[in-house]
Design a protein around this motif. Structure first.
Motif, short mmCIF file in Angstrom:
data_model
loop_
_atom_site.label_atom_id
_atom_site.label_comp_id
_atom_site.label_asym_id
_atom_site.label_seq_id
_atom_site.Cartn_x
_atom_site.Cartn_y
_atom_site.Cartn_z
N ILE A 29 23.61 7.29 50.31
CA ILE A 29 22.76 8.23 49.24
C ILE A 29 23.37 9.24 48.56
N LEU A 30 23.64 9.21 47.43
CA LEU A 30 24.14 10.32 46.50
C LEU A 30 23.49 11.42 46.31
N ALA A 31 23.95 12.41 46.90
CA ALA A 31 23.13 13.86 46.74
C ALA A 31 24.01 15.06 46.30
N GLY A 32 25.07 14.61 45.62
CA GLY A 32 26.16 15.74 45.21
C GLY A 32 26.02 16.47 44.04
N GLY A 33 24.94 16.13 43.33
CA GLY A 33 24.59 16.60 41.79
C GLY A 33 24.20 17.94 41.90
N LEU A 34 23.96 18.50 40.83
CA LEU A 34 23.53 19.97 40.83
C LEU A 34 22.05 20.07 40.31
N SER A 35 21.39 18.97 40.12
CA SER A 35 20.00 19.18 39.59
C SER A 35 19.57 20.03 38.44
N ARG A 36 20.36 20.13 37.54
CA ARG A 36 20.15 21.06 36.62
C ARG A 36 18.76 20.93 35.88
N GLY B 153 30.48 14.46 38.90
CA GLY B 153 29.87 13.05 38.53
C GLY B 153 29.84 12.11 39.80
N PRO B 154 28.74 11.17 39.68
CA PRO B 154 28.58 10.31 40.81
C PRO B 154 29.78 9.57 41.38
N LEU B 155 30.93 9.17 40.53
CA LEU B 155 32.05 8.56 40.98
C LEU B 155 32.52 9.32 42.07
N GLY C 120 19.93 9.65 45.30
CA GLY C 120 19.06 10.67 46.25
C GLY C 120 17.77 10.99 45.35
N ASP C 121 17.42 10.50 44.15
CA ASP C 121 16.14 11.08 43.73
C ASP C 121 15.45 9.93 42.88
N THR C 122 15.56 8.53 43.66
CA THR C 122 15.15 7.44 43.33
C THR C 122 14.10 7.01 44.60
N PHE D 263 23.64 2.76 36.77
CA PHE D 263 25.10 2.63 37.38
C PHE D 263 25.12 3.28 38.59
N VAL D 264 24.49 4.16 39.34
CA VAL D 264 24.86 4.71 40.86
C VAL D 264 23.85 3.87 41.49
N ASN D 265 23.28 2.75 41.27
CA ASN D 265 22.76 1.94 42.27
C ASN D 265 23.51 0.83 42.27
N1 LIG Z 1 28.91 13.38 44.70
C1 LIG Z 1 28.56 13.76 43.49
N2 LIG Z 1 27.16 13.08 43.08
C2 LIG Z 1 26.82 13.49 42.00
C3 LIG Z 1 27.66 14.34 41.24
N3 LIG Z 1 26.54 14.68 40.06
C4 LIG Z 1 25.70 13.80 40.17
N4 LIG Z 1 25.90 13.17 41.30
C5 LIG Z 1 24.82 12.13 41.81
O1 LIG Z 1 24.41 11.05 40.78
C6 LIG Z 1 23.27 10.81 40.88
C7 LIG Z 1 22.67 10.77 39.41
O2 LIG Z 1 22.86 12.23 38.97
P1 LIG Z 1 22.17 12.88 37.73
O3 LIG Z 1 20.81 12.61 38.01
O4 LIG Z 1 22.82 12.30 36.45
O5 LIG Z 1 22.72 14.28 38.06
P2 LIG Z 1 22.10 15.48 38.95
O6 LIG Z 1 22.91 16.45 39.30
O7 LIG Z 1 21.23 14.95 40.01
O8 LIG Z 1 20.84 16.06 37.71
P3 LIG Z 1 21.26 16.98 36.67
O9 LIG Z 1 21.92 18.18 37.07
O10 LIG Z 1 20.20 17.34 36.02
O11 LIG Z 1 21.93 16.04 35.71
C8 LIG Z 1 22.39 11.59 41.84
O12 LIG Z 1 22.11 10.74 42.97
C9 LIG Z 1 23.20 12.84 42.08
O13 LIG Z 1 23.04 13.28 43.20
C10 LIG Z 1 28.74 14.97 41.63
O14 LIG Z 1 29.24 15.69 41.01
N5 LIG Z 1 29.08 14.62 42.79
#
Ligand SMILES: Nc1nc2c(ncn2[C@@H]2O[C@H](COP(=O)(O)OP(=O)(O)OP(=O)(O)O)[C@@H](O)[C@H]2O)c(=O)[nH]1
Length: 217
Positions: A10-17, A78-80, A105-107, A140-142
């Motif tokens: 489960i990808l939860a590394g984003g910033l959720s801006r 980024g998710p990669l 992680g937001d799906t 893409f991330v799924n």
């Molecule tokens: N490991 C990692 N995962 C990321 C990163 N940025 C986004 N993701 C993950 O990729 C998926 C899609 O992310 P987005 O919705 O585009 O970005 P977000 O950070 O969740 O939200 P925003 O900041 O509003 O774009 C989510 O599961 C995020 O947790 C990162 O820098 N590192």
């Protein structure tokens, strides 16, 4: 086709801006957190287990049963980066497991046949990765990814500065598996407070029963 051993992440590394910061997966949607909902959907599909990719203090995810793996490459937003962390973890801890399945992680409405259908699409096309689609859009991330791709992904991130998932999967001819968007798009992801309120209404409409999505569009 039997589903090959697969480790889920489960990808939860984003910033959720767009949601205003913080950890989206820890938001409570109805009676469960997003993380609980995503884990509940993905865990039964991944015979090799489930991990979480998140940065910073792992303690905030202590309710999650499984390893919390941080991004390993600094300055690769980024998710990669999260997919790479999961592929590296899988190679180190589960050397007999050839595939990782990643989800955002937001799906919260992920399909129950996600991993099986991604593998079927990958095998059909004879390729090493497959991504989900719905409503004419790729999510893409799924996706499922062969663990052996980690060397190529590391090089792409570190040496070529690649950030866009779309560019990486295009180089590898990723297979696609599509889902119907009715009654609900199973890849509805919650980026904004408005998305979250819409999901709250959907969950209330579930009447406590899990929605099943498996049909092709
Ligand atoms: N490991 C990692 N995962 C990321 C990163 N940025 C986004 N993701 C993950 O990729 C998926 C899609 O992310 P987005 O919705 O585009 O970005 P977000 O950070 O969740 O939200 P925003 O900041 O509003 O774009 C989510 O599961 C995020 O947790 C990162 O820098 N590192």
């Amino acid at each position: 086709m039997s589903v090959p051993p697969t480790l889920g992440v489960i990808l939860a590394g984003g910033l959720s801006r767009r949601m205003g910061g913080g950890d989206k997966p820890l938001l409570r949607l109805g009676d469960k957190t997003l993380l609980e909902r995503v884990a509940e959907r993905l865990r039964p599909q991944c015979a090799a287990g489930l991990i979480l990719n998140a940065n910073g203090d792992a303690g905030r995810f202590r309710a999650f049963t499984g390893f919390v793996v941080p991004d390993s490459i600094p300055d690769a937003p980024g998710p990669l980066a999260g997919v790479l962390a999961a592929l590296d973890f899988c190679a180190a801890h589960h050397p007999d497991v050839p595939y990782v399945a990643s989800v955002a992680g937001d799906t919260p409405f992920l399909p129950h046949d996600l991993v099986a259908r991604l593998h079927a699409a990958r095998a059909r096309d004879g390729v090493e990765m497959a991504v989900a689609a719905s409503g004419g859009q790729l999510h893409f991330v799924n996706g499922v990814w062969a663990v052996g791709l980690r060397h190529d992904l590391r090089a792409a991130l570190v040496e070529r500065g690649l950030r866009r998932v779309g560019m990486w999967i295009a180089r590898h001819n990723a297979a696609e598996a599509a889902w119907a968007t009715e009654p609900v798009d199973p890849f509805l992801n919650l980026n904004t407070p408005e998305d979250f309120f819409a999901a709250e209404r959907l969950v209330a409409g579930e009447g406590g029963l899990p929605i099943q999505y498996s049909s092709e569009p």
